[in-house]
Design an enzyme around this catalytic site. Structure first.
Site, PDB file in Angstrom:
ATOM      1  N   THR A 196       5.384 -22.985 147.280  1.00 11.84           N
ATOM      2  CA  THR A 196       6.396 -24.033 147.226  1.00 11.84           C
ATOM      3  C   THR A 196       5.833 -25.404 146.893  1.00 11.84           C
ATOM      4  OG1 THR A 196       7.690 -22.802 148.828  1.00 11.84           O
ATOM      5  CG2 THR A 196       8.303 -25.090 148.482  1.00 11.84           C
ATOM      6  N   HIS A 203       6.572 -16.699 142.836  1.00 10.17           N
ATOM      7  CA  HIS A 203       7.287 -17.928 142.450  1.00 10.17           C
ATOM      8  C   HIS A 203       6.310 -19.084 142.627  1.00 10.17           C
ATOM      9  CE1 HIS A 203      10.885 -20.707 142.424  1.00 10.17           C
ATOM     10  NE2 HIS A 203       9.998 -21.466 143.060  1.00 10.17           N
ATOM     11  N   HIS A 224       4.800 -23.198 141.466  1.00 10.17           N
ATOM     12  CA  HIS A 224       5.072 -24.534 140.935  1.00 10.17           C
ATOM     13  C   HIS A 224       3.810 -25.054 140.256  1.00 10.17           C
ATOM     14  CE1 HIS A 224       9.102 -25.699 142.574  1.00 10.17           C
ATOM     15  NE2 HIS A 224       8.869 -24.599 143.279  1.00 10.17           N
ATOM     16  N   HIS A 241     -11.042 -26.194 109.663  1.00 11.51           N
ATOM     17  CA  HIS A 241     -10.086 -25.308 110.332  1.00 11.51           C
ATOM     18  C   HIS A 241      -9.046 -24.797 109.344  1.00 11.51           C
ATOM     19  CE1 HIS A 241     -10.757 -26.706 114.770  1.00 11.51           C
ATOM     20  NE2 HIS A 241     -11.883 -26.658 114.091  1.00 11.51           N
TER      21      HIS A 241
END
Length: 392
Positions: A26, A55, A57, A157
């Site tokens: 959380t 879950h 964050h 590149h």
């Protein structure tokens, strides 16, 4: 804070028939290695991974990595949000997680996400559509779906990409609905330039003198303060001009912008911007006047008034630009002091979902904005295949 209690609560929920038990980081502070360890401990305690979710964050920038660590440890439900939207620093970004699970090993061969390859090819569009709905500027550096995710500026590149795309691209951009971009700048070489022109539908032979002229002009203008790294539409117009392939759709004869401060009927001081633009299309002159008031009666500024006036009536071209709108406006001061020069980058979009960027440069911000606006409209007309009106 109390692992034993948390595990007992999770086990009780599972035994009571909970369909999924989801571990939630959380506050976003748990690092990937610890997330993996905790997930493994929960599974070892009797909650099967097939009923375990994660879950996370992004407070430490590790939401995606922590989610993958939980998957590695056995979790089989992934929670996240499109573009990583969420409280504080956001949640695990599904526009990064989904393609990683589908395209990267060991996940691609082990798991079924329920997302088809066809749906994955719409990921970039979905990401930008959400930003559009929320009136947010898309994150150009976003993995997989960002405008810069497959951009190759350095000459080495870009040259290598043409020989073997896997040297600097970890996936085919088309797999997620994105595309390769080779920005033009004074670092570019002729191989980059020819590839960029080819993508525009213009074939130029190797060694053509026009290539050197285009690169020289790019360098000259970037020395003045222009930037074509992101303003690819303006670069295309510059290249077409040098190649003699730039149509002349209309000529701007004059324009004027005024900003007035006055009291309204409620005796409050308000600002009102107004623009007048006169263009010549073929042999006909057209005058357009527009204010910058929005639907709430608020002034949106002189550049908005100018854009509205320019796009208000372009006669035979009007149908082609009616679905065009400005989605972003960036200003950069390239020199300091009283001799400051302003660079304006404008991002535009049309009804087909195409997005393009143009650049203008001037000591006057309105002039710089107008130059970028003109480029934006011209590029749109070219891309739509609109024929220029002949002079009678």
């Amino acid at each position: 804070a109390n692992p034993d209690f948390a595990l007992a609560a999770a086990r009780a929920a599972y035994e009571a028939g909970a369909r999924w038990v989801v571990l939630c980081d959380t506050n976003g502070g748990t690092l990937p290695a610890e997330v993996g360890e905790i997930t493994a401990e929960v599974i070892a305690a009797g909650i099967p991974g097939t009923r375990l979710g994660i879950h996370t964050h992004d407070d430490t920038g590790n939401a995606v990595a922590a989610t993958l660590a939980a998957v590695d440890a056995g979790a089989r439900q992934v929670q996240g949000t499109l573009n990583g939207l969420g409280e504080r620093c956001g949640n695990a970004n599904l526009t990064t997680l989904i393609p990683t699970l589908m395209l990267k090993e060991p996940y691609a061969s082990r798991f079924e996400t329920g997302v088809s390859a066809e749906a994955l090819a719409g990921l970039t569009h979905a990401s930008r559509l959400l930003d559009d709905i929320l009136n947010r500027v898309p994150n150009k550096a976003a993995p997989y779906v960002g405008a810069s995710a497959f951009a190759h500026k350095a000459g080495l590149h870009a040259s290598a990409i043409l020989k073997d795309p896997t040297t600097y691209e970890h996936i085919d951009p088309a797999a997620v609905g994105n595309s390769r971009i080779i920005p033009m700048s004074n670092q570019a070489g002729q191989s980059n330039l020819r590839e960029r022109l080819r993508e525009m539908g213009i074939e130029v032979e190797k060694g053509d003198p026009a290539l050197a002229r285009i690169l020289s002009r790019v360098k000259e203008r970037e020395d003045q303060g222009y930037s074509y790294d992101t303003a690819q539409a303006s670069f295309e117009l510059l290249a077409r001009e040098e190649l003699g392939l730039l149509p002349r759709f209309f000529e701007v004869k004059r324009y004027r912008v005024t900003v007035e401060r006055r009291k309204n009927k409620y005796n409050r001081m308000v600002t009102l911007s107004e623009a007048v633009v006169v263009v010549k299309i073929g042999s006909e002159k057209m005058l357009s006047v527009s204010e910058s008031l929005d639907e709430t009666g608020s002034d949106r500024g002189p550049v908005n008034a100018l854009a509205k006036a320019l796009a208000k009536d372009l006669g035979p071209y009007q149908a082609a630009i009616d679905d065009m709108r400005l989605v972003d406006f960036k200003v950069r001061i390239t020199q300091g002091g009283t001799e400051a020069v302003t660079r304006v980058i404008i991002d535009s979009e049309d009804g087909q979902g195409r997005r393009w960027s143009t650049v203008g440069l001037s000591a006057n911000i309105v002039d710089a904005s107008f130059e970028a606006l003109l480029d934006a409209i011209t590029w749109k007309l070219i891309r739509d295949g609109v024929p220029p009106v002949a002079v009678a």
